[in-house]
Scaffold this motif. Sequence first.
Motif, PDB file in Angstrom:
ATOM      1  N   VAL A 255      96.432  28.164  44.896  1.00  0.00           N
ATOM      2  CA  VAL A 255      96.134  26.813  45.395  1.00  0.00           C
ATOM      3  C   VAL A 255      95.383  26.043  44.314  1.00  0.00           C
ATOM      4  CG1 VAL A 255      94.907  25.452  47.134  1.00  0.00           C
ATOM      5  CG2 VAL A 255      96.136  27.533  47.810  1.00  0.00           C
ATOM      6  N   ALA A 256      94.417  26.691  43.670  1.00  0.00           N
ATOM      7  CA  ALA A 256      93.669  26.034  42.590  1.00  0.00           C
ATOM      8  C   ALA A 256      94.598  25.657  41.433  1.00  0.00           C
ATOM      9  CB  ALA A 256      92.553  26.950  42.093  1.00  0.00           C
ATOM     10  N   GLU A 257      95.578  26.515  41.134  1.00  0.00           N
ATOM     11  CA  GLU A 257      96.525  26.230  40.063  1.00  0.00           C
ATOM     12  C   GLU A 257      97.418  25.038  40.414  1.00  0.00           C
ATOM     13  OE1 GLU A 257      97.115  27.750  36.851  1.00  0.00           O
ATOM     14  OE2 GLU A 257      95.048  28.274  37.353  1.00  0.00           O
ATOM     15  N   ILE A 258      97.850  24.970  41.659  1.00  0.00           N
ATOM     16  CA  ILE A 258      98.719  23.884  42.109  1.00  0.00           C
ATOM     17  C   ILE A 258      98.064  22.528  41.875  1.00  0.00           C
ATOM     18  CG2 ILE A 258      99.653  22.742  44.173  1.00  0.00           C
ATOM     19  CD1 ILE A 258     100.345  25.479  45.276  1.00  0.00           C
ATOM     20  N   ILE A 259      96.776  22.426  42.195  1.00  0.00           N
ATOM     21  CA  ILE A 259      96.099  21.127  42.141  1.00  0.00           C
ATOM     22  C   ILE A 259      95.290  20.942  40.866  1.00  0.00           C
ATOM     23  CG2 ILE A 259      96.095  20.860  44.641  1.00  0.00           C
ATOM     24  CD1 ILE A 259      93.190  21.769  44.680  1.00  0.00           C
ATOM     25  N   LYS A 260      95.494  21.815  39.900  1.00  0.00           N
ATOM     26  CA  LYS A 260      94.882  21.637  38.584  1.00  0.00           C
ATOM     27  C   LYS A 260      95.668  20.579  37.824  1.00  0.00           C
ATOM     28  CE  LYS A 260      93.806  24.278  34.370  1.00  0.00           C
ATOM     29  NZ  LYS A 260      93.887  25.621  33.749  1.00  0.00           N
ATOM     30  N   GLN A 261      94.966  19.679  37.166  1.00  0.00           N
ATOM     31  CA  GLN A 261      95.643  18.594  36.453  1.00  0.00           C
ATOM     32  C   GLN A 261      96.503  19.130  35.310  1.00  0.00           C
ATOM     33  OE1 GLN A 261      94.030  16.132  33.194  1.00  0.00           O
ATOM     34  NE2 GLN A 261      93.793  14.534  34.736  1.00  0.00           N
ATOM     35  N   ASP A 278     101.400   0.906  41.665  1.00  0.00           N
ATOM     36  CA  ASP A 278     101.412   1.598  42.954  1.00  0.00           C
ATOM     37  C   ASP A 278     100.171   1.359  43.795  1.00  0.00           C
ATOM     38  OD1 ASP A 278     103.881   2.550  42.423  1.00  0.00           O
ATOM     39  OD2 ASP A 278     103.275   4.605  41.977  1.00  0.00           O
ATOM     40  N   GLY A 279      99.083   0.936  43.176  1.00  0.00           N
ATOM     41  CA  GLY A 279      97.862   0.688  43.941  1.00  0.00           C
ATOM     42  C   GLY A 279      96.906   1.865  43.972  1.00  0.00           C
ATOM     43  N   MET A 280      97.253   2.953  43.292  1.00  0.00           N
ATOM     44  CA  MET A 280      96.385   4.111  43.176  1.00  0.00           C
ATOM     45  C   MET A 280      96.785   4.864  41.912  1.00  0.00           C
ATOM     46  SD  MET A 280      95.578   7.064  46.063  1.00  0.00           S
ATOM     47  CE  MET A 280      95.128   5.890  47.336  1.00  0.00           C
ATOM     48  N   ASP A 281      95.808   5.423  41.216  1.00  0.00           N
ATOM     49  CA  ASP A 281      96.093   6.154  39.986  1.00  0.00           C
ATOM     50  C   ASP A 281      96.334   7.620  40.307  1.00  0.00           C
ATOM     51  OD1 ASP A 281      95.822   3.923  38.308  1.00  0.00           O
ATOM     52  OD2 ASP A 281      93.641   4.148  38.255  1.00  0.00           O
ATOM     53  N   LEU A 282      97.532   8.099  39.952  1.00  0.00           N
ATOM     54  CA  LEU A 282      97.938   9.457  40.314  1.00  0.00           C
ATOM     55  C   LEU A 282      98.266  10.285  39.089  1.00  0.00           C
ATOM     56  CD1 LEU A 282     100.332   8.695  43.312  1.00  0.00           C
ATOM     57  CD2 LEU A 282      97.923   9.323  43.414  1.00  0.00           C
ATOM     58  N   GLY A 283      97.617  11.439  38.990  1.00  0.00           N
ATOM     59  CA  GLY A 283      98.006  12.442  38.017  1.00  0.00           C
ATOM     60  C   GLY A 283      98.944  13.437  38.677  1.00  0.00           C
ATOM     61  N   TYR A 284      99.214  14.557  38.003  1.00  0.00           N
ATOM     62  CA  TYR A 284     100.196  15.501  38.534  1.00  0.00           C
ATOM     63  C   TYR A 284      99.763  16.932  38.234  1.00  0.00           C
ATOM     64  CZ  TYR A 284     104.877  16.390  40.408  1.00  0.00           C
ATOM     65  OH  TYR A 284     105.921  16.754  41.208  1.00  0.00           O
ATOM     66  N   GLY A 285      99.969  17.815  39.221  1.00  0.00           N
ATOM     67  CA  GLY A 285      99.699  19.238  39.071  1.00  0.00           C
ATOM     68  C   GLY A 285     101.005  20.000  39.062  1.00  0.00           C
ATOM     69  N   TYR A 286     101.103  21.024  39.903  1.00  0.00           N
ATOM     70  CA  TYR A 286     102.366  21.721  40.108  1.00  0.00           C
ATOM     71  C   TYR A 286     103.039  21.141  41.357  1.00  0.00           C
ATOM     72  CZ  TYR A 286     101.380  25.548  36.764  1.00  0.00           C
ATOM     73  OH  TYR A 286     101.134  26.296  35.639  1.00  0.00           O
ATOM     74  N   MET A 287     103.833  20.118  41.152  1.00  0.00           N
ATOM     75  CA  MET A 287     104.623  19.477  42.211  1.00  0.00           C
ATOM     76  C   MET A 287     103.757  18.864  43.321  1.00  0.00           C
ATOM     77  SD  MET A 287     108.202  21.634  42.385  1.00  0.00           S
ATOM     78  CE  MET A 287     107.630  23.324  42.551  1.00  0.00           C
ATOM     79  N   TRP A 288     102.487  18.597  43.038  1.00  0.00           N
ATOM     80  CA  TRP A 288     101.604  17.819  43.908  1.00  0.00           C
ATOM     81  C   TRP A 288     101.000  16.689  43.079  1.00  0.00           C
ATOM     82  CZ3 TRP A 288      99.817  18.474  49.119  1.00  0.00           C
ATOM     83  CH2 TRP A 288     100.420  19.544  49.807  1.00  0.00           C
ATOM     84  N   TRP A 289     100.853  15.509  43.691  1.00  0.00           N
ATOM     85  CA  TRP A 289     100.218  14.361  43.063  1.00  0.00           C
ATOM     86  C   TRP A 289      98.706  14.470  43.238  1.00  0.00           C
ATOM     87  CZ3 TRP A 289     103.191  10.936  40.352  1.00  0.00           C
ATOM     88  CH2 TRP A 289     104.571  10.936  40.607  1.00  0.00           C
TER      89      TRP A 289
END
Length: 355
Positions: A255-261, A278-289
């Motif tokens: 889970v920590a790896e998924i949401i790691k930038q 988009d109205g919000m700044d989004l980075g990316y992990g493992y297939m999660w914003w």
Amino acid sequence: MKITTLFLIASLILSCSTEAQIYPDPEWATNEDPEATGWGESERTFFRQYIIDSTQITGLVIVHKGEIVFEYGDIKENSYIASCRKSVLAMLFGKYVENGVIDLDKTLEDLAIDDVSALMPVEKQATLKDLISARSGVFLFGSNGGDFRSFAPERGSVKPGTHWLYSNWDFNAAGYIFEQETKRNIYDDIEAQLAIPLQMQDWDKSLQSKYSNDDISKFPAYHMWFSTRDMARMGLLMLRRGQWKDQQVIPEDWVAEIIKQRTSYQEAQKSVPVLKNDGMDLGYGYMWWLIENTEDYRLKNAYSAQGAMGQNITVYPEIDVVLAFKTKSDYRRRNSIQTQMKVMKKAVEMYDPAE
């Protein structure tokens, strides 16, 4: 006196620990007095009116500390979740990464991956890790649309791992490799890893089906159908770092790896400039914003699964909240990404524990 003080502290810690581990049984528990826990009545009324007047959402649920504090529409019906499917797939990988069945460092060449349009030698050096972080450098068309391939550089111009591009080719190939390496069908694994342990109320494996266009790519899109309240269960599982009651359903480290930038919002916006709107700044992990660059404490460290037309699971760890909402495509309803972002903000702007 000291013993009494220690007892009170221990009781408080135990109370907080117990509260943090609330999970639904086969039926979700509803908070009967959300106002007492920071969800004001007038704020909820205004939010509901906003959903009705300004969105096309067909089902929405907000979960706080494991209980529903707000719901709207039909949260039971199963419908297409679009690109949220990618985030679900990311969750499935953890078990097999941990036991060694899946090696994220294997290259496409190692995995004997090729496609209708043959991969270039440089593209074959992309790893599975590159695919699930959308950094493969393979800029082929996927079986389905709905990505940012129009922003792709020239094929072969970047090394794998050095450039972010949200591309369905990467995600579909990742699904194909998941099945190749595990010898498991994705839908069977959703049922075993998620639907059964989480006691999903509406999961129906018979609804699930892949979409392929063999003239373009041999890797199908693994489409998924879920209900809003079952999407909230997956969000709660992520919030609880992979634990469900007394079972570690997904490895906590995964889970920590998924949401790691893996990609910052600055890099994502440089690669795909329209993301600035988009109205919000989004980075990316493992297939999660990943929600970044925010001063609102409620949005700090939040992350999101997002799909076209208005499919969403957002997790807000700082305030123990999960948001899930749907827009059923069969109704020909659609929300823009800007509307999704507004809903993600407004949902937690209601929350004020100081009230």
